[in-house]
Design an enzyme around this catalytic site. Structure first.
Site, PDB file in Angstrom:
ATOM      1  N   ASN A 105      -5.808   3.041   0.494  1.00  0.00           N
ATOM      2  CA  ASN A 105      -4.445   2.534   0.687  1.00  0.00           C
ATOM      3  C   ASN A 105      -3.579   3.046  -0.467  1.00  0.00           C
ATOM      4  O   ASN A 105      -3.692   2.574  -1.584  1.00  0.00           O
ATOM      5  CB  ASN A 105      -4.496   0.994   0.702  1.00  0.00           C
ATOM      6  CG  ASN A 105      -3.124   0.373   0.788  1.00  0.00           C
ATOM      7  OD1 ASN A 105      -2.131   1.060   1.002  1.00  0.00           O
ATOM      8  ND2 ASN A 105      -3.073  -0.948   0.633  1.00  0.00           N
ATOM      9  N   TRP A 106      -2.751   4.033  -0.142  1.00  0.00           N
ATOM     10  CA  TRP A 106      -1.964   4.688  -1.195  1.00  0.00           C
ATOM     11  C   TRP A 106      -0.714   3.903  -1.578  1.00  0.00           C
ATOM     12  O   TRP A 106       0.032   4.325  -2.477  1.00  0.00           O
ATOM     13  CB  TRP A 106      -1.606   6.120  -0.778  1.00  0.00           C
ATOM     14  CG  TRP A 106      -2.770   7.070  -0.861  1.00  0.00           C
ATOM     15  CD1 TRP A 106      -4.023   6.776  -1.319  1.00  0.00           C
ATOM     16  CD2 TRP A 106      -2.793   8.452  -0.489  1.00  0.00           C
ATOM     17  NE1 TRP A 106      -4.823   7.892  -1.253  1.00  0.00           N
ATOM     18  CE2 TRP A 106      -4.095   8.937  -0.744  1.00  0.00           C
ATOM     19  CE3 TRP A 106      -1.853   9.326   0.043  1.00  0.00           C
ATOM     20  CZ2 TRP A 106      -4.477  10.256  -0.497  1.00  0.00           C
ATOM     21  CZ3 TRP A 106      -2.231  10.637   0.296  1.00  0.00           C
ATOM     22  CH2 TRP A 106      -3.516  11.101   0.029  1.00  0.00           C
ATOM     23  N   LYS A 107      -0.448   2.818  -0.876  1.00  0.00           N
ATOM     24  CA  LYS A 107       0.693   1.947  -1.211  1.00  0.00           C
ATOM     25  C   LYS A 107       1.942   2.805  -1.472  1.00  0.00           C
ATOM     26  O   LYS A 107       2.219   3.741  -0.725  1.00  0.00           O
ATOM     27  CB  LYS A 107       0.339   1.048  -2.400  1.00  0.00           C
ATOM     28  CG  LYS A 107      -0.978   0.306  -2.183  1.00  0.00           C
ATOM     29  CD  LYS A 107      -1.201  -0.814  -3.139  1.00  0.00           C
ATOM     30  CE  LYS A 107      -2.548  -1.463  -2.842  1.00  0.00           C
ATOM     31  NZ  LYS A 107      -2.779  -2.676  -3.593  1.00  0.00           N
ATOM     32  N   HIS A 140      -1.571  -6.832   5.380  1.00  0.00           N
ATOM     33  CA  HIS A 140      -1.968  -6.666   3.968  1.00  0.00           C
ATOM     34  C   HIS A 140      -1.276  -7.754   3.144  1.00  0.00           C
ATOM     35  O   HIS A 140      -0.117  -8.094   3.395  1.00  0.00           O
ATOM     36  CB  HIS A 140      -1.571  -5.277   3.462  1.00  0.00           C
ATOM     37  CG  HIS A 140      -2.113  -5.000   2.101  1.00  0.00           C
ATOM     38  ND1 HIS A 140      -1.538  -5.512   0.957  1.00  0.00           N
ATOM     39  CD2 HIS A 140      -3.206  -4.312   1.696  1.00  0.00           C
ATOM     40  CE1 HIS A 140      -2.252  -5.142  -0.093  1.00  0.00           C
ATOM     41  NE2 HIS A 140      -3.267  -4.410   0.329  1.00  0.00           N
ATOM     42  N   GLU A 166       0.157  -7.846   0.406  1.00  0.00           N
ATOM     43  CA  GLU A 166       1.466  -7.507  -0.184  1.00  0.00           C
ATOM     44  C   GLU A 166       2.572  -7.569   0.868  1.00  0.00           C
ATOM     45  O   GLU A 166       3.704  -7.958   0.569  1.00  0.00           O
ATOM     46  CB  GLU A 166       1.388  -6.112  -0.862  1.00  0.00           C
ATOM     47  CG  GLU A 166       0.588  -6.190  -2.163  1.00  0.00           C
ATOM     48  CD  GLU A 166      -0.105  -4.900  -2.594  1.00  0.00           C
ATOM     49  OE1 GLU A 166       0.192  -3.823  -2.045  1.00  0.00           O
ATOM     50  OE2 GLU A 166      -0.974  -4.980  -3.482  1.00  0.00           O
ATOM     51  N   GLU A 219      -9.818  -9.073   1.649  1.00  0.00           N
ATOM     52  CA  GLU A 219      -9.282  -8.706   0.338  1.00  0.00           C
ATOM     53  C   GLU A 219      -8.778  -9.961  -0.356  1.00  0.00           C
ATOM     54  O   GLU A 219      -7.638 -10.392  -0.112  1.00  0.00           O
ATOM     55  CB  GLU A 219      -8.112  -7.729   0.501  1.00  0.00           C
ATOM     56  CG  GLU A 219      -8.479  -6.417   1.144  1.00  0.00           C
ATOM     57  CD  GLU A 219      -7.453  -5.343   0.820  1.00  0.00           C
ATOM     58  OE1 GLU A 219      -7.805  -4.372   0.148  1.00  0.00           O
ATOM     59  OE2 GLU A 219      -6.283  -5.503   1.200  1.00  0.00           O
ATOM     60  N   GLY A 229      -5.648  -5.235  -7.295  1.00  0.00           N
ATOM     61  CA  GLY A 229      -4.890  -4.632  -8.395  1.00  0.00           C
ATOM     62  C   GLY A 229      -5.084  -5.325  -9.739  1.00  0.00           C
ATOM     63  O   GLY A 229      -4.342  -5.064 -10.678  1.00  0.00           O
ATOM     64  N   SER A 254      -9.861  -4.230  -6.144  1.00  0.00           N
ATOM     65  CA  SER A 254     -10.386  -3.614  -7.366  1.00  0.00           C
ATOM     66  C   SER A 254     -11.717  -2.889  -7.166  1.00  0.00           C
ATOM     67  O   SER A 254     -12.576  -2.899  -8.042  1.00  0.00           O
ATOM     68  CB  SER A 254     -10.486  -4.652  -8.488  1.00  0.00           C
ATOM     69  OG  SER A 254      -9.187  -5.112  -8.829  1.00  0.00           O
ATOM     70  N   GLY A 280      -5.797   1.322  -5.910  1.00  0.00           N
ATOM     71  CA  GLY A 280      -5.587   2.138  -7.109  1.00  0.00           C
ATOM     72  C   GLY A 280      -6.547   3.310  -7.258  1.00  0.00           C
ATOM     73  O   GLY A 280      -6.128   4.417  -7.626  1.00  0.00           O
TER      74      GLY A 280
HETATM   75  P1  PGA Z   1      -6.799  -2.296  -5.331  1.00  0.00           P
HETATM   76  O1  PGA Z   1      -5.986  -2.544  -3.959  1.00  0.00           O
HETATM   77  O2  PGA Z   1      -8.015  -1.485  -4.981  1.00  0.00           O
HETATM   78  O3  PGA Z   1      -5.833  -1.548  -6.208  1.00  0.00           O
HETATM   79  O4  PGA Z   1      -7.154  -3.635  -5.854  1.00  0.00           O
HETATM   80  C1  PGA Z   1      -6.654  -2.806  -2.754  1.00  0.00           C
HETATM   81  C2  PGA Z   1      -5.669  -3.055  -1.644  1.00  0.00           C
HETATM   82  O5  PGA Z   1      -4.602  -3.632  -1.902  1.00  0.00           O
HETATM   83  O6  PGA Z   1      -5.911  -2.687  -0.485  1.00  0.00           O
END
Ligand code: PGA
Length: 241
Positions: free
Chosen positions: A11-13, A97, A99, A164, A170, A202, A224
């Site tokens: 997931n490149w966000k 997700h 976020e 998640e 993150g 993470s 990340g």
């Molecule tokens: P992260 O993000 O690996 O940076 O914790 C995972 C995600 O939000 O899908």
């Protein structure tokens, strides 16, 4: 039971520039393995150049989008329809997700509409669920996840579910083995055996191998650590068994 196929999703966000996304594919030199489904989820505006880069370099990496509109078409300024994502070559789409849940105040009702659009467009949803730290501390993990899963209860088609925990995203605080295995076993009992269950939060080059070996973990959703090709490569290799 755990599926033998592994899913490694990045997931490149909003973390890549167009140059770094192109650089990622330029540096990608891993052979494709039939037992691993590999996908990256670039920002909407990078999907088309990413698709071109994948075609030019003949890479076997699937594309996914990070979100989808609740609507099919029409006067919805700033929204992206599932059919548009399909046209750009997406196979997958993240739905729910944490976020997006937080920033866009998503509810089970709006997420159901997104799932309908994903189904209509022929995209496989990666439905994301997870509890906050306060909910975990209050002993509400299973009730929170059960409530979130109500959004997918009417859908029978192809799905991926990603657990998640919000507190692990993150933060560098990956969930522990017993935490992941107990939630995944709970999810496995609630969901059909052929739904791939991914862990996210993470995941990195150091913990991926152990996580991928855990019971009922069919893959990982990586944030990340997925933007750097050298890190993501190590995570993909960890799935090679
Ligand atoms: P992260 O993000 O690996 O940076 O914790 C995972 C995600 O939000 O899908």
């Amino acid at each position: 039971m755990t599926n033998s196929r592994k899913y490694i999703f990045g997931n490149w966000k909003m973390a890549q520039t167009l140059a770094s996304a192109n650089g990622f594919f330029k540096a990608w030199n891993l052979e494709a393995r039939p037992e691993v489904t590999l996908a990256v989820f670039p920002s909407f505006v990078h999907l088309w150049p990413c698709r071109l880069a994948l075609e030019t370099r003949k890479l076997h990496i699937d594309l996914g989008a990070q979100d989808i509109s609740t609507e099919i078409q029409g006067a919805f300024t700033g929204e992206i329809a599932g059919t548009m994502l399909k046209e750009l070559g997406c196979s997958f789409v993240l739905v729910g997700h944490s976020e997006r849940r937080k920033r866009a105040h998503e509810t089970n009702e709006s997420l159901k509409k997104k799932l309908i659009q994903a189904e209509y467009a022929g995209l496989t949803p990666v439905f994301c669920i997870g509890e906050t730290e306060a909910e975990r501390d209050a002993g509400q993990v299973e009730s929170v996840l059960s409530e979130q899963l109500k959004a997918i209860s009417e859908f029978k088609k192809l799905f991926v579910v990603a657990y998640e925990p919000v507190w692990a995203i993150g933060t560098g605080r990956t969930a522990q083995k017993d935490e992941i295995e107990s939630v995944h076993s709970f999810l496995r009992k609630k969901l059909s055996v052929d739904i791939p269950l991914l862990y996210g939060g993470s995941v990195n080059t150091k913990n991926a191998r152990d996580i991928l070996k855990m019971a009922n973990v069919d893959g990982v959703l990586v944030g990340g650590a997925s933007v750097k090709p050298e890190d993501f490569k190590l995570i993909v290799e960890a799935a090679w068994g």
